[in-house]
Enzyme design. Structure first.
Site, short mmCIF file in Angstrom:
data_model
loop_
_atom_site.label_atom_id
_atom_site.label_comp_id
_atom_site.label_asym_id
_atom_site.label_seq_id
_atom_site.Cartn_x
_atom_site.Cartn_y
_atom_site.Cartn_z
N ASN A 18 0.68 -2.27 12.56
CA ASN A 18 0.29 -2.27 13.81
C ASN A 18 -0.65 -3.37 14.21
O ASN A 18 -0.50 -4.35 13.42
CB ASN A 18 -0.94 -1.05 13.91
CG ASN A 18 -1.97 -1.05 12.78
OD1 ASN A 18 -2.58 -1.97 12.93
ND2 ASN A 18 -1.78 -0.21 11.92
N LYS B 271 18.22 -4.47 1.32
CA LYS B 271 18.01 -4.72 2.82
C LYS B 271 19.07 -4.21 3.63
O LYS B 271 20.38 -4.00 3.16
CB LYS B 271 18.23 -6.28 3.27
CG LYS B 271 18.17 -6.59 4.63
CD LYS B 271 18.22 -8.28 4.80
CE LYS B 271 18.30 -8.17 6.41
NZ LYS B 271 19.05 -9.54 6.85
N PRO C 7 -1.67 9.23 2.79
CA PRO C 7 -3.08 9.90 2.65
C PRO C 7 -4.13 9.24 3.50
O PRO C 7 -4.07 8.14 4.01
CB PRO C 7 -3.27 9.08 1.14
CG PRO C 7 -2.71 7.94 1.15
CD PRO C 7 -1.39 8.32 2.06
N ASP C 8 -5.21 10.04 3.89
CA ASP C 8 -6.03 9.82 4.77
C ASP C 8 -7.44 9.13 3.91
O ASP C 8 -7.96 9.88 3.06
CB ASP C 8 -6.59 11.07 5.64
CG ASP C 8 -7.69 10.40 6.61
OD1 ASP C 8 -8.54 9.70 6.18
OD2 ASP C 8 -7.50 10.92 7.93
N LYS D 204 -13.53 14.21 15.35
CA LYS D 204 -13.01 13.50 14.20
C LYS D 204 -14.00 13.30 13.14
O LYS D 204 -13.73 13.54 11.95
CB LYS D 204 -12.53 12.06 14.80
CG LYS D 204 -11.54 11.18 13.71
CD LYS D 204 -11.02 10.21 14.48
CE LYS D 204 -9.90 10.44 15.36
NZ LYS D 204 -9.27 9.30 16.11
N1 CTP Z 1 -8.30 6.10 8.28
C1 CTP Z 1 -7.97 6.22 6.86
N2 CTP Z 1 -6.90 6.57 6.27
C2 CTP Z 1 -5.75 7.19 7.41
C3 CTP Z 1 -6.14 7.22 8.59
C4 CTP Z 1 -7.38 6.77 9.39
O1 CTP Z 1 -8.86 5.93 6.15
N3 CTP Z 1 -4.65 7.43 6.72
C5 CTP Z 1 -9.47 6.08 8.71
C6 CTP Z 1 -9.78 4.71 9.51
O2 CTP Z 1 -9.85 3.65 8.86
C7 CTP Z 1 -10.81 4.89 10.62
C8 CTP Z 1 -10.63 6.48 10.84
O3 CTP Z 1 -9.93 6.89 9.59
O4 CTP Z 1 -12.10 4.93 9.92
C9 CTP Z 1 -9.62 6.45 12.22
O5 CTP Z 1 -9.07 7.96 12.07
P1 CTP Z 1 -7.68 8.53 12.67
O6 CTP Z 1 -7.46 9.72 12.46
O7 CTP Z 1 -6.49 7.37 12.12
O8 CTP Z 1 -8.07 7.96 14.06
P2 CTP Z 1 -7.33 7.11 15.09
O9 CTP Z 1 -6.69 5.86 14.45
O10 CTP Z 1 -8.29 6.96 16.13
O11 CTP Z 1 -5.86 7.95 15.53
P3 CTP Z 1 -5.61 9.40 15.85
O12 CTP Z 1 -6.52 9.39 17.12
O13 CTP Z 1 -4.27 9.42 15.98
O14 CTP Z 1 -6.10 10.54 14.83
#
Ligand code: CTP
Length: 402
Positions: free
Chosen positions: A209, A287, A304-305, A338
């Site tokens: 991104n 490739k 993973p989040d 969130k």
């Molecule tokens: N984040 C993370 N790991 C991920 C995705 C997100 O640590 N796999 C963290 C980012 O660093 C940020 C926050 O979560 O602090 C953002 O959450 P995210 O759910 O990704 O929000 P957006 O990018 O705003 O996307 P969406 O609205 O699609 O949920």
């Protein structure tokens, strides 16, 4: 002596140089030690004698002066201070700093220093607005140089506009703010994530991104500047490593999570990385070729989040976990949800709608969302957002301790 506050004030040539006298007087009132370097052009506007009388110290001017070098070498001059301040900073000295030139004592000290630098530009409005000056200042800021002003008003040359040196009182506040922040997070450990992640499709292609890493890197630098022992876990970014931090470079979300876990325990974690939500679970070992014309079918799986994982992390959970929310509509509402969903303590919500210039840009408009309410900050640079956030973190951690 760590409690002593020492400023190396560099006065370059410009009609506003006389304001440096007032600045020195007010710094001395705050018991901040001031040592001056006066450039050749600066000496056309103020005399070494008046600077010396106010600073109660020798004034340095010549790079190759035998008497000056014997008393205080130019390298030591720049290392001895806690902060270098260039006021007024002409277009010329900003250009030299951006290029890394060292053709007099002032620019040599600026190139040789490992200390923070604050510049207060002052020049004719056209010179200020010129793309060259703006580019030079942007370069310096990217490297971590702080700046204050210029302000708008009537100029000595008869024109009106931006170019006046910031008032000595405002420069003084910036300097005292720097010293007040110093050491506020000493004894605390911080973990920051930054940048995008790259999720491989094959050995040469990846999903990514547009995140530049600017905000996360700035947060890491601000926390470290305030004395926190800071680990930055960063995805691929063009930015230089922030001063004073331990940087762990990763590519993928899974690597980022592993590196974050390994960096624990921490008192505060700030997740500013734009982690890819998905990775390719059938990434090719070789490739992918166009042979036969078949379009490859990518199968995605959730990453993973990291923020949610750090927020949930049992005994190892940092006392304060902070996330970012990038939204294009209903910014506060969505970010509030969130915060609850991820289990973090604070969320900095930012508007990344097209036209906001946030993603990849230098400015940010954020709302700080906590359990007890929302605070909207004025639009400011990502560096200033980072400083303000670090101050909030310091207050929170120190309050809890006290
Ligand atoms: N984040 C993370 N790991 C991920 C995705 C997100 O640590 N796999 C963290 C980012 O660093 C940020 C926050 O979560 O602090 C953002 O959450 P995210 O759910 O990704 O929000 P957006 O990018 O705003 O996307 P969406 O609205 O699609 O949920």
């Amino acid at each position: 002596m760590t409690s002593e506050k020492r400023v190396l004030l560099i006065i370059s040539g410009g009609i506003a140089a006389y304001k440096a006298l007032e600045l020195i007087r007010r710094l001395r009132e705050q018991t901040i030690k001031v040592r001056c370097i006066l450039t050749k052009a600066g000496a056309e506007f103020v005399t070494p004698l008046s600077l010396s009388a106010l600073s109660e110290d020798t004034v340095y001017g010549e790079l190759f002066s035998l008497t000056d070098e014997a008393a205080m070498g130019h390298i030591q001059l720049s290392r001895d201070a806690d902060l270098l301040v260039v006021a007024p900073a002409t277009a010329d000295i900003l250009a030299k700093m951006a290029q890394g030139r060292a053709d007099d004592l002032a620019t040599t000290a600026l190139l040789a220093t490992d200390k923070p630098v604050l510049v207060a530009p002052a020049m004719n409005v056209r010179m200020w607005e010129h793309a060259a000056t703006q580019d030079n200042l942007a370069t310096l800021r990217r490297r971590g140089v702080f700046s204050i002003g210029p302000t708008e008003g009537d100029m000595a040359c008869g024109e009106f506009g931006y170019g006046r040196l910031a008032e000595p009182g405002d420069i003084l506040n910036a300097i005292t703010g720097f010293f007040a922040d110093r050491g506020r997070l000493a004894g605390h450990r911080a973990l920051v994530t930054s940048g995008p992640t790259h999720e491989p499709i094959d050995p040469v292609r990846y999903i990514a991104n547009r995140s530049s890493g600017r905000q996360g890197h700035a947060v890491a630098e601000a926390l470290s500047r305030m004395g926190a022992e800071t680990t930055l876990v960063s995805g691929p970014s063009q930015l230089p490593d922030p001063a004073g931090t331990r940087v762990i470079k990763v590519e993928t979300a899974e690597q980022m999570l592993t590196a974050c876990r390994a960096a624990l325990p921490a008192d505060v974690a700030v997740c500013a990385a734009a982690v890819a939500d998905w990775r390719v679970d059938n990434a090719a070992a070789q490739k992918l070729k166009k042979d036969g014309g078949a379009v490859p079918q990518l199968s995605l799986t959730a990453n993973p989040d990291i923020l949610a994982s750090l927020s949930a992390n049992g005994n190892d959970r940092p006392r304060l976990v902070i996330g970012f929310a990038a939204e294009t509509q209903d910014v506060v509402e969505l970010a509030r949800a969130k915060r609850l969903r991820k289990g973090c303590d604070w969320i900095l919500a930012n508007d990344v709608s097209p036209g906001s210039g946030t993603f990849g840009g230098t400015d940010n408009l954020v709302h700080l969302i906590r359990a007890d309410g929302v605070e909207t900050w004025p639009r400011m640079s990502k560096n200033d957002v980072a400083t303000r956030l670090a101050r909030e973190v310091a207050q929170n951690l120190n309050d809890e301790q006290g």
